[in-house]
Enzyme design. Structure first.
Site, PDB file in Angstrom:
ATOM      1  N   ALA A  46      61.349 -14.238-115.554  1.00  0.00           N
ATOM      2  CA  ALA A  46      62.576 -14.867-116.028  1.00  0.00           C
ATOM      3  C   ALA A  46      63.245 -15.617-114.880  1.00  0.00           C
ATOM      4  CB  ALA A  46      63.520 -13.803-116.581  1.00  0.00           C
ATOM      5  N   TYR A  48      61.750 -16.740-112.210  1.00  0.00           N
ATOM      6  CA  TYR A  48      60.894 -17.891-111.901  1.00  0.00           C
ATOM      7  C   TYR A  48      61.197 -19.033-112.880  1.00  0.00           C
ATOM      8  CZ  TYR A  48      56.812 -20.766-111.106  1.00  0.00           C
ATOM      9  OH  TYR A  48      55.993 -21.833-110.827  1.00  0.00           O
ATOM     10  N   SER A  94      50.089 -26.605-118.615  1.00  0.00           N
ATOM     11  CA  SER A  94      50.912 -25.453-118.903  1.00  0.00           C
ATOM     12  C   SER A  94      51.863 -25.805-120.032  1.00  0.00           C
ATOM     13  CB  SER A  94      51.665 -25.124-117.627  1.00  0.00           C
ATOM     14  OG  SER A  94      52.339 -23.941-117.790  1.00  0.00           O
ATOM     15  N   LEU A  95      52.790 -24.938-120.329  1.00  0.00           N
ATOM     16  CA  LEU A  95      53.713 -25.206-121.430  1.00  0.00           C
ATOM     17  C   LEU A  95      55.147 -25.117-120.954  1.00  0.00           C
ATOM     18  CD1 LEU A  95      52.084 -22.934-124.166  1.00  0.00           C
ATOM     19  CD2 LEU A  95      52.094 -25.426-124.140  1.00  0.00           C
ATOM     20  N   GLU A 128      51.605 -19.965-132.840  1.00  0.00           N
ATOM     21  CA  GLU A 128      50.567 -18.992-132.456  1.00  0.00           C
ATOM     22  C   GLU A 128      51.161 -18.026-131.448  1.00  0.00           C
ATOM     23  OE1 GLU A 128      47.585 -21.317-130.489  1.00  0.00           O
ATOM     24  OE2 GLU A 128      47.298 -22.651-132.192  1.00  0.00           O
ATOM     25  N   LYS A 130      51.654 -16.177-128.093  1.00  0.00           N
ATOM     26  CA  LYS A 130      51.279 -16.579-126.738  1.00  0.00           C
ATOM     27  C   LYS A 130      50.654 -15.362-126.069  1.00  0.00           C
ATOM     28  CE  LYS A 130      52.994 -18.925-122.645  1.00  0.00           C
ATOM     29  NZ  LYS A 130      52.590 -17.966-121.622  1.00  0.00           N
ATOM     30  N   ASP A 132      49.097 -12.978-123.421  1.00  0.00           N
ATOM     31  CA  ASP A 132      49.340 -12.800-121.994  1.00  0.00           C
ATOM     32  C   ASP A 132      48.036 -12.395-121.309  1.00  0.00           C
ATOM     33  OD1 ASP A 132      50.690 -12.750-119.674  1.00  0.00           O
ATOM     34  OD2 ASP A 132      51.821 -10.921-120.080  1.00  0.00           O
ATOM     35  N   ARG A 151      41.580 -21.546-115.030  1.00  0.00           N
ATOM     36  CA  ARG A 151      42.450 -22.706-114.966  1.00  0.00           C
ATOM     37  C   ARG A 151      42.663 -23.179-113.528  1.00  0.00           C
ATOM     38  NH1 ARG A 151      48.491 -22.356-117.202  1.00  0.00           N
ATOM     39  NH2 ARG A 151      48.727 -20.976-115.430  1.00  0.00           N
ATOM     40  N   GLU A 187      42.294 -17.919-124.333  1.00  0.00           N
ATOM     41  CA  GLU A 187      42.821 -16.885-123.458  1.00  0.00           C
ATOM     42  C   GLU A 187      41.913 -15.666-123.472  1.00  0.00           C
ATOM     43  OE1 GLU A 187      45.552 -18.124-122.202  1.00  0.00           O
ATOM     44  OE2 GLU A 187      46.655 -16.466-121.284  1.00  0.00           O
ATOM     45  N   TYR A 239      42.172 -21.428-128.655  1.00  0.00           N
ATOM     46  CA  TYR A 239      43.338 -22.100-129.219  1.00  0.00           C
ATOM     47  C   TYR A 239      43.475 -23.565-128.832  1.00  0.00           C
ATOM     48  CZ  TYR A 239      45.156 -20.559-124.662  1.00  0.00           C
ATOM     49  OH  TYR A 239      45.315 -20.315-123.329  1.00  0.00           O
ATOM     50  N   LYS A 303      53.116 -25.778-131.783  1.00  0.00           N
ATOM     51  CA  LYS A 303      52.385 -27.009-131.501  1.00  0.00           C
ATOM     52  C   LYS A 303      52.499 -27.968-132.674  1.00  0.00           C
ATOM     53  CE  LYS A 303      48.944 -24.299-129.038  1.00  0.00           C
ATOM     54  NZ  LYS A 303      47.571 -23.799-128.973  1.00  0.00           N
ATOM     55  N   LYS A 327      59.728 -17.900-125.560  1.00  0.00           N
ATOM     56  CA  LYS A 327      59.511 -16.623-124.876  1.00  0.00           C
ATOM     57  C   LYS A 327      60.280 -15.475-125.522  1.00  0.00           C
ATOM     58  CE  LYS A 327      57.008 -17.735-121.223  1.00  0.00           C
ATOM     59  NZ  LYS A 327      57.425 -17.304-119.920  1.00  0.00           N
ATOM     60  N   CYS A 421      71.216  -8.474 -87.250  1.00  0.00           N
ATOM     61  CA  CYS A 421      69.847  -8.600 -87.748  1.00  0.00           C
ATOM     62  C   CYS A 421      69.135  -7.261 -87.651  1.00  0.00           C
ATOM     63  CB  CYS A 421      69.108  -9.661 -86.925  1.00  0.00           C
ATOM     64  SG  CYS A 421      67.351  -9.728 -87.291  1.00  0.00           S
ATOM     65  N   CYS A 424      66.061  -7.844 -84.820  1.00  0.00           N
ATOM     66  CA  CYS A 424      66.286  -8.079 -83.384  1.00  0.00           C
ATOM     67  C   CYS A 424      67.668  -7.652 -82.920  1.00  0.00           C
ATOM     68  CB  CYS A 424      66.034  -9.542 -83.033  1.00  0.00           C
ATOM     69  SG  CYS A 424      67.341 -10.641 -83.604  1.00  0.00           S
ATOM     70  N   CYS A 439      70.521 -14.501 -89.126  1.00  0.00           N
ATOM     71  CA  CYS A 439      70.384 -13.920 -87.799  1.00  0.00           C
ATOM     72  C   CYS A 439      70.481 -15.051 -86.786  1.00  0.00           C
ATOM     73  CB  CYS A 439      69.027 -13.232 -87.711  1.00  0.00           C
ATOM     74  SG  CYS A 439      68.420 -13.022 -86.036  1.00  0.00           S
ATOM     75  N   CYS A 445      64.050 -13.518 -82.019  1.00  0.00           N
ATOM     76  CA  CYS A 445      63.878 -12.672 -83.206  1.00  0.00           C
ATOM     77  C   CYS A 445      62.429 -12.744 -83.679  1.00  0.00           C
ATOM     78  CB  CYS A 445      64.821 -13.110 -84.327  1.00  0.00           C
ATOM     79  SG  CYS A 445      64.630 -12.108 -85.811  1.00  0.00           S
TER      80      CYS A 445
HETATM   81  S1  IVH Z   1      48.166 -23.978-125.605  1.00  0.00           S
HETATM   82  C1  IVH Z   1      48.114 -28.034-123.411  1.00  0.00           C
HETATM   83  N1  IVH Z   1      48.225 -21.731-126.958  1.00  0.00           N
HETATM   84  O1  IVH Z   1      50.039 -20.076-121.968  1.00  0.00           O
HETATM   85  C2  IVH Z   1      48.546 -26.707-123.926  1.00  0.00           C
HETATM   86  N2  IVH Z   1      48.460 -21.621-124.594  1.00  0.00           N
HETATM   87  O2  IVH Z   1      52.186 -21.256-120.310  1.00  0.00           O
HETATM   88  C3  IVH Z   1      47.578 -25.645-123.646  1.00  0.00           C
HETATM   89  N3  IVH Z   1      48.626 -19.359-123.724  1.00  0.00           N
HETATM   90  O3  IVH Z   1      48.077 -22.073-119.887  1.00  0.00           O
HETATM   91  C4  IVH Z   1      48.061 -24.296-123.906  1.00  0.00           C
HETATM   92  N4  IVH Z   1      48.475 -18.326-125.644  1.00  0.00           N
HETATM   93  O4  IVH Z   1      47.222 -19.711-120.578  1.00  0.00           O
HETATM   94  C5  IVH Z   1      48.304 -22.310-125.746  1.00  0.00           C
HETATM   95  N5  IVH Z   1      48.216 -19.830-128.273  1.00  0.00           N
HETATM   96  C6  IVH Z   1      48.283 -20.403-127.077  1.00  0.00           C
HETATM   97  C7  IVH Z   1      48.427 -19.638-125.898  1.00  0.00           C
HETATM   98  C8  IVH Z   1      48.515 -20.299-124.674  1.00  0.00           C
HETATM   99  C9  IVH Z   1      48.599 -18.165-124.339  1.00  0.00           C
HETATM  100  C10 IVH Z   1      48.790 -19.538-122.270  1.00  0.00           C
HETATM  101  C11 IVH Z   1      47.794 -20.450-121.631  1.00  0.00           C
HETATM  102  C12 IVH Z   1      48.611 -21.559-121.048  1.00  0.00           C
HETATM  103  C13 IVH Z   1      49.908 -20.889-120.848  1.00  0.00           C
HETATM  104  C14 IVH Z   1      51.048 -21.848-120.781  1.00  0.00           C
END
Ligand code: IVH
Length: 692
Positions: A46, A48, A94-95, A128, A130, A132, A151, A187, A239, A303, A327, A421, A424, A439, A445
């Site tokens: 979170a 990050y 990534s997403l 779909e 997600k 992990d 990846r 995945e 996916y 999507k 999320k 510090c 030191c 420091c 140090c």
């Molecule tokens: S689609 C271009 N679908 O989430 C889009 N990703 O944070 C490609 N992941 O790198 C990703 N479930 O490792 C997609 N149903 C799903 C997913 C999924 C898990 C992961 C995947 C991706 C990451 C993105």
């Protein structure tokens, strides 16, 4: 989430934005390396995400900060050693994230606006879970599995073909009629039940206990011995796709059906939705089923169903515009705060880390957490001995949310942040407008020296293979490396290196060769590696671009010590460098010791002049203005296309404009362009140019 932006982005000056950008980018780079390369995350997911979102927002407001090496442009981390590298034919991206219903609504609105789809027209969305786990790309040629990769950093991954062949859900041959080239992505995960059983066995064998199913899956997939992978019941959901030599589906839904017919597993609880309400209901439903599923999920991915629309929507930096990850909220637990450790950073900053009574949060045992800084501890009034609420999302180190006041032990006192510090003993001070205490020990140090060295060899600096944080710390402790230049003199200490435990001829040779390989370095990396306060990657790059060579840079810095002179003005004139950055920079080069280090390094290294990255598009580096009405695509689509080709899009015509794209109704801008003799084309011309 407790990230605070001290100055609102709207009111930031260019310089403030650049500073904020450097700081965020540095932090994210460090977190990426910790997470992907060292398997030792430093912050919660979170947290990050919060940092990442700030960077995205900042770059939206200040697009010039969006450099190629910004964390927003990268996915994950570079591949680790041990496996051959594979360049993905099509990058694995990534997403973007949505954290609440509003974010999801905005996502759908954005898509409709981009595509000019009216509110009453249908827009199909596939939802779909997600998963992990770890994303992989599987290449089939003439229906036969030939190669599979992780990846990695999105552009390049690791060749883990042998390990993937042990996974039952990955068919050796595709059933039915597959095109010549088919890259399936999905995945790989370890079912929760298998994870529990694996840890039982590991415990019985006194072997490593995995923190969670994802780590166990990662560990299993990255085995150099695929016989071990074969013993782990890994699974996979398909996916997505990479390269395909023929069209196999017009929609995501159809794609899922197709790959399912070919023999892959697709997720059974995915659903095709048509409205925001349906999408949110699916999120709710999946959330309710989450605990019963035999695999970890951390959200729901939405999507755009139609692939032609996906194509038009394209990508923004690291993520598709046509998909988003919604999320699940972070998981919380309470435990006791046993103590607060203070870590000393490269520039002397003191960072508090909470030491906790170990507690399980969402299946992971947690024993430390971040506390950010002095003010954060004071604001939350967290006291040693308190019962605290901690929070984690995903599988990384959590954060302290707040103390549980009802459970505060008698006599607990407010935490007094140290003013010296811990390493030191020098005084630690805080500037008026700074959140961190530092420091003042500087060179004496040892914590700072080590951190500076770690920074010097880090991934975006010298990035020496085999010389990471662990070895450099040990070398420093033993007096082998006191400053950065000593690294390039290690060959003289070959015998001492050989005496070290665990080092032999081969490993020492490898290390020395890796060091030699980095004697050539670009000026921007070099400046960044010095670890000068406030000089992050973006600023280092600016300096390199402005001065070109190390000699020119050093000469100008020497001249700029005269604050009344021209060189100082030139430095301040760099867009993005203000007085405060300039002072830190000049203070650094003013110090005899630092100049000595620079001289030393210059003798040992070949510092290359700065070269702008080449691009093969005719539009690369051009400044384009759009005006009038575009009929075949929206303004945002046109802008996205231009930017994807390396062009800059500007709102107004000036002598710096290279091209005006004028649709019907173009007025003053077209006139001005004509006056300035700037090339002007219509929409069809633009389409031809941007597609050709
Ligand atoms: S689609 C271009 N679908 O989430 C889009 N990703 O944070 C490609 N992941 O790198 C990703 N479930 O490792 C997609 N149903 C799903 C997913 C999924 C898990 C992961 C995947 C991706 C990451 C993105």
């Amino acid at each position: 989430m407790s990230q605070e932006t001290p100055v609102s982005i709207d009111t930031m000056s260019d310089e403030q934005a650049r500073l904020a950008h450097d700081e965020l980018a540095d932090a994210l780079h460090a977190h990426n390396a910790a997470y992907y390369q060292d398997d030792a995350p430093m912050v919660s997911d979170a947290e990050y995400d919060a940092l990442f979102q700030q960077l995205v927002a900042l770059e939206a407001a200040f697009p010039e900060l969006k450099t190629e090496d910004s964390p927003t442009q990268k996915v994950g981390a570079a591949p680790s050693q041990g496996f051959a590298k594979i360049r993905h034919a099509i990058p694995m991206l990534s997403l973007g994230n949505a954290f609440d219903d509003e974010d999801v609504a905005e996502f759908l609105t954005r898509i409709r606006r981009f595509l000019s789809i009216g509110d009453d027209e249908p827009l199909e969305i596939v939802g779909e879970p997600k998963i992990d786990g770890l994303s992989v790309s599987l290449r089939y040629e003439d229906g036969v599995f030939v190669r599979g990769a992780t990846r990695g950093d999105g552009a390049e991954g690791e060749d883990i073909t042998a390990n993937l062949r042990t996974i039952h859900d990955i068919p050796e041959k595709l059933a039915g009629n597959a095109p010549g080239i088919a890259e399936i992505r999905g995945e790989v995960y370890l079912p929760k039940s298998a994870f529990r059983a694996l840890n039982e066995t590991q415990k019985a064998n006194d072997a490593k206990i995995f923190a969670n199913p994802r780590n166990a899956a990662a560990g299993s997939l990255r085995q150099l011995d695929s016989a071990i992978t074969a013993q782990r019941p890994l699974r996979m959901f398909a996916y997505s796709w990479g390269e395909f030599s023929a069209n196999v589906a017009d929609s995501q839904w159809e794609f899922l059906e197709t790959v399912s017919n070919w023999g892959f597993q697709t997720n059974p609880i995915s659903r095709l939705c048509t409205t925001l309400e349906e999408v949110l209901r699916l999120y709710q439903d999946i959330g309710e089923q989450r605990a019963q599923l035999d695999y970890d999920i951390d959200g729901v991915v939405y999507k755009v169903n139609r692939i032609d629309l996906q194509r038009r929507l394209g990508f923004v930096s690291r993520a598709p515009r046509w998909a988003i990850a919604h999320k699940f909220p972070a998981e919380q637990a309470t435990t006791i705060l046993k103590g607060i450790d203070i870590q000393v950073g490269r520039t002397g900053s003191l960072t508090p880390v909470a030491r906790l009574e170990p507690v399980t949060v969402g299946g992971v045992v947690v024993s430390n957490a971040t506390l950010h800084n002095e003010d954060e501890i004071a604001r939350k009034d967290v006291r040693i001995g308190d019962t605290v609420v901690i929070q984690r999302a995903g599988d990384v180190i959590p954060q302290v949310v707040r103390p549980v006041l009802e459970k505060r032990p008698q006599g607990a006192v407010p935490y007094a942040f140290p003013t010296t510090c811990p390493v030191c003993g020098s005084e630690a001070v805080r500037d008026v407008d700074e959140a961190v205490r530092r420091c003042t020990g500087g060179l004496i140090c040892s914590a700072q020296s080590v951190e500076r060295l770690k920074h010097f060899v880090s991934r975006n600096a010298f990035d020496i293979e085999g010389l990471g944080a662990k070895n450099i710390t040990a070398f420093h402790e033993d007096g082998l490396v006191n400053g950065p230049a000593d690294i390039f003199r290690l060959a003289e200490k070959r015998d001492t290196l050989l005496e070290r435990e665990g080092w032999g001829d081969q490993s020492v040779d490898n290390l020395l060769a890796a060091i030699d390989e980095r004697r050539r370095i670009g000026l921007d990396r070099f400046i960044y590696a010095l670890g000068i306060r406030q000089i992050g990657q973006a600023t280092a790059r600016l300096l390199a671009r402005t001065y070109g060579t190390v000699d020119a840079w050093r000469a100008s810095m020497a001249d700029a010590q005269d604050r009344a002179g021209e060189a100082y003005q030139d430095l301040l004139n760099i867009d993005g460098i203000g007085a405060s950055v300039a002072e830190d920079l000049l203070a650094f080069v003013h110090e005899d010791h630092n100049r000595q280090v620079l001289d030393d390094l210059e003798n040992l290294l070949e510092i290359e002049a700065f070269a702008a990255p080449p691009s093969d598009s005719a539009l690369a580096g051009k400044t384009i203005v759009f005006t009038g009405t575009l009929e075949k695509m929206t303004r945002s689509e046109a802008k996205a296309r231009a930017e994807a080709l390396g062009a800059k899009v500007s709102g107004s015509v000036s002598s710096k404009t290279d091209l005006l794209v004028a649709g019907p109704g173009a007025g003053s801008k077209a006139k001005k362009a004509a006056e300035l003799g700037i090339e002007t084309i219509d929409e069809d011309g633009w389409i031809a140019l941007s597609q050709g």
